[in-house]
Design a protein around this motif. Structure first.
Motif, PDB file in Angstrom:
ATOM      1  N   LEU A 202       0.836  -1.186   0.000  1.00  0.00           N
ATOM      2  CA  LEU A 202       0.000   0.000   0.000  1.00  0.00           C
ATOM      3  C   LEU A 202       0.878   1.245   0.000  1.00  0.00           C
ATOM      4  N   PRO A 203       0.466   2.273  -0.735  1.00  0.00           N
ATOM      5  CA  PRO A 203       1.285   3.483  -0.751  1.00  0.00           C
ATOM      6  C   PRO A 203       1.370   4.106   0.645  1.00  0.00           C
ATOM      7  N   LEU A 204       2.503   4.731   0.916  1.00  0.00           N
ATOM      8  CA  LEU A 204       2.653   5.436   2.176  1.00  0.00           C
ATOM      9  C   LEU A 204       1.589   6.519   2.281  1.00  0.00           C
ATOM     10  N   PRO A 205       1.109   6.755   3.467  1.00  0.00           N
ATOM     11  CA  PRO A 205       0.010   7.730   3.618  1.00  0.00           C
ATOM     12  C   PRO A 205       0.316   9.081   2.995  1.00  0.00           C
ATOM     13  N   GLU A 206       1.550   9.565   3.162  1.00  0.00           N
ATOM     14  CA  GLU A 206       1.858  10.885   2.609  1.00  0.00           C
ATOM     15  C   GLU A 206       1.913  10.872   1.088  1.00  0.00           C
ATOM     16  N   VAL A 207       2.402   9.747   0.523  1.00  0.00           N
ATOM     17  CA  VAL A 207       2.432   9.636  -0.947  1.00  0.00           C
ATOM     18  C   VAL A 207       1.009   9.550  -1.481  1.00  0.00           C
ATOM     19  N   LYS A 208       0.188   8.699  -0.858  1.00  0.00           N
ATOM     20  CA  LYS A 208      -1.187   8.563  -1.308  1.00  0.00           C
ATOM     21  C   LYS A 208      -1.923   9.904  -1.219  1.00  0.00           C
ATOM     22  N   ALA A 209      -1.685  10.623  -0.155  1.00  0.00           N
ATOM     23  CA  ALA A 209      -2.347  11.930  -0.006  1.00  0.00           C
ATOM     24  C   ALA A 209      -1.919  12.885  -1.107  1.00  0.00           C
ATOM     25  N   GLU A 210      -0.648  12.862  -1.489  1.00  0.00           N
ATOM     26  CA  GLU A 210      -0.168  13.726  -2.568  1.00  0.00           C
ATOM     27  C   GLU A 210      -0.805  13.349  -3.897  1.00  0.00           C
ATOM     28  N   LEU A 211      -0.931  12.049  -4.173  1.00  0.00           N
ATOM     29  CA  LEU A 211      -1.541  11.616  -5.427  1.00  0.00           C
ATOM     30  C   LEU A 211      -3.043  11.919  -5.438  1.00  0.00           C
ATOM     31  N   ASP A 212      -3.695  11.801  -4.300  1.00  0.00           N
ATOM     32  CA  ASP A 212      -5.115  12.182  -4.223  1.00  0.00           C
ATOM     33  C   ASP A 212      -5.284  13.668  -4.545  1.00  0.00           C
TER      34      ASP A 212
END
Length: 337
Positions: A202-212
């Motif tokens: 699963l993507p790291l929370p900060e990476v996922k937040a940036e992509l969102d």
């Protein structure tokens, strides 16, 4: 007088008529006195014409450690037996001989230089010659070692179940069985391959937040509701200059970034398409280091030439982490009919 004929000749099997001679004597015997007994018998030593022909049989067999098959490195023994079935001995001047064509054998095996009883192998031909006595047998053996190796490649595939547990293993054991009897083969005839099952992290929370955030900003550039101007030009900041843009349905087309921006700026600013916006309805994002991909459903709504305009479909995004942060390197979509 009543004569009686007594015909007798003594000989042994194998006697040579011309050399040893065969006497054939016939005697007449009477039942009354004979004043002259010297003329009652006749003897002939004439030799029958012709020569007694030689006669022999030949048999061949093959044997190996396994009675059903051989493989590379196995030894095969060929046995040839010659039996003199005639009444005369063979001689050095008039021997018995045979040849054996080994061409089909030596295509896949090597001769071990061990022919017996004076036999020789020249090229691919086994040759023997000798004088077996009447009734005697001669046995010639020769061995070869199988050298041919045949490689057969079998390919097959499996699909991992969606619910396969992370960390489970796909274990595949291939065995080479010798013949129809399925005995456990030695270790060098077995191959065991283990493939671990790993889910994409699963993507790291900060990476996922940036992509969102980047994805939401992408959809926002087309929003012109309540009279706000659409900011399609903002795509030049969100995307790489060489980005590839593709629509698959309803008509397949590809665009460069500039080819994509120009017509949409015009459409969203000249009054034809108003109160328009797009939004994401579902998504799945995978991240691997500095690259990521996202696929999701989307909807769109607005007024096209004053008439309600609705639609939806699927969009996919390719992301790359650059020195300036995450950027879109490509996206594609298809609209549902």
């Amino acid at each position: 007088m009543r004569p009686v004929l007594d015909d007798s000749s003594a000989y042994e099997a194998g006697t040579d008529c011309a050399t040893d001679g065969i006497a054939n004597t016939t005697t007449v015997l009477g039942n009354e006195p004979d004043p002259d007994l010297t003329n009652n018998a006749a003897t002939s030593t004439a030799c029958p014409t012709g020569t007694l022909p030689p006669s022999f049989t030949i048999a061949k067999s093959a044997s190996a450690e396994s009675p059903q098959f051989v493989g590379p490195g196995d030894r095969v023994t060929y046995t040839v037996t010659v039996h003199n079935t005639g009444l005369i001995d063979c001689t050095d001047a008039n021997p018995t001989s045979f040849t054996d064509d080994l061409a089909d054998v030596l295509n896949n095996a090597a001769y071990n230089n061990d022919a017996t009883d004076g036999a020789t192998v020249s090229g691919t031909t086994l040759t023997w010659s000798g004088p077996p006595a009447a009734g005697a047998s001669v046995t010639v053996t020769v061995t070869v070692t199988v050298t041919v190796t045949v490689t057969v490649t079998v390919t097959y595939s499996v699909t991992v179940h969606e619910d396969a547990a992370d960390g489970a293993r796909l274990q595949n054991l291939a065995r080479h069985f010798d013949g129809p009897v399925r005995r456990s083969p030695p270790a060098d005839r077995q191959c065991n391959v283990t493939v671990p099952i790993m889910s994409l992290p699963l993507p790291l929370p900060e990476v996922k937040a940036e992509l969102d955030r980047l994805t939401a900003e992408f959809f926002d550039v087309f929003d012109n509701r309540d009279g706000r101007p659409a900011d399609v030009a903002r795509l030049r900041r969100l995307m790489l200059p060489g980005s590839v843009i593709t629509v698959a349905e309803p008509k397949y087309l590809t665009y460069s970034l500039e080819e994509f921006i120009g017509p949409r700026e015009q459409l969203l600013s000249d009054g034809r398409l108003t109160e328009f916006h797009e939004w994401e309805t579902s998504e799945h994002t995978d991240v691997a280091g500095s690259v990521a991909c996202r696929i999701g459903g989307y909807r769109k709504s607005g007024l096209l030439n004053g008439e309600p305009y609705e639609g939806g479909g699927t969009k996919t995004f390719q992301f790359v982490r650059t020195p300036d942060g995450w950027r879109i390197s490509a996206f594609s979509w298809h609209d549902e009919s």
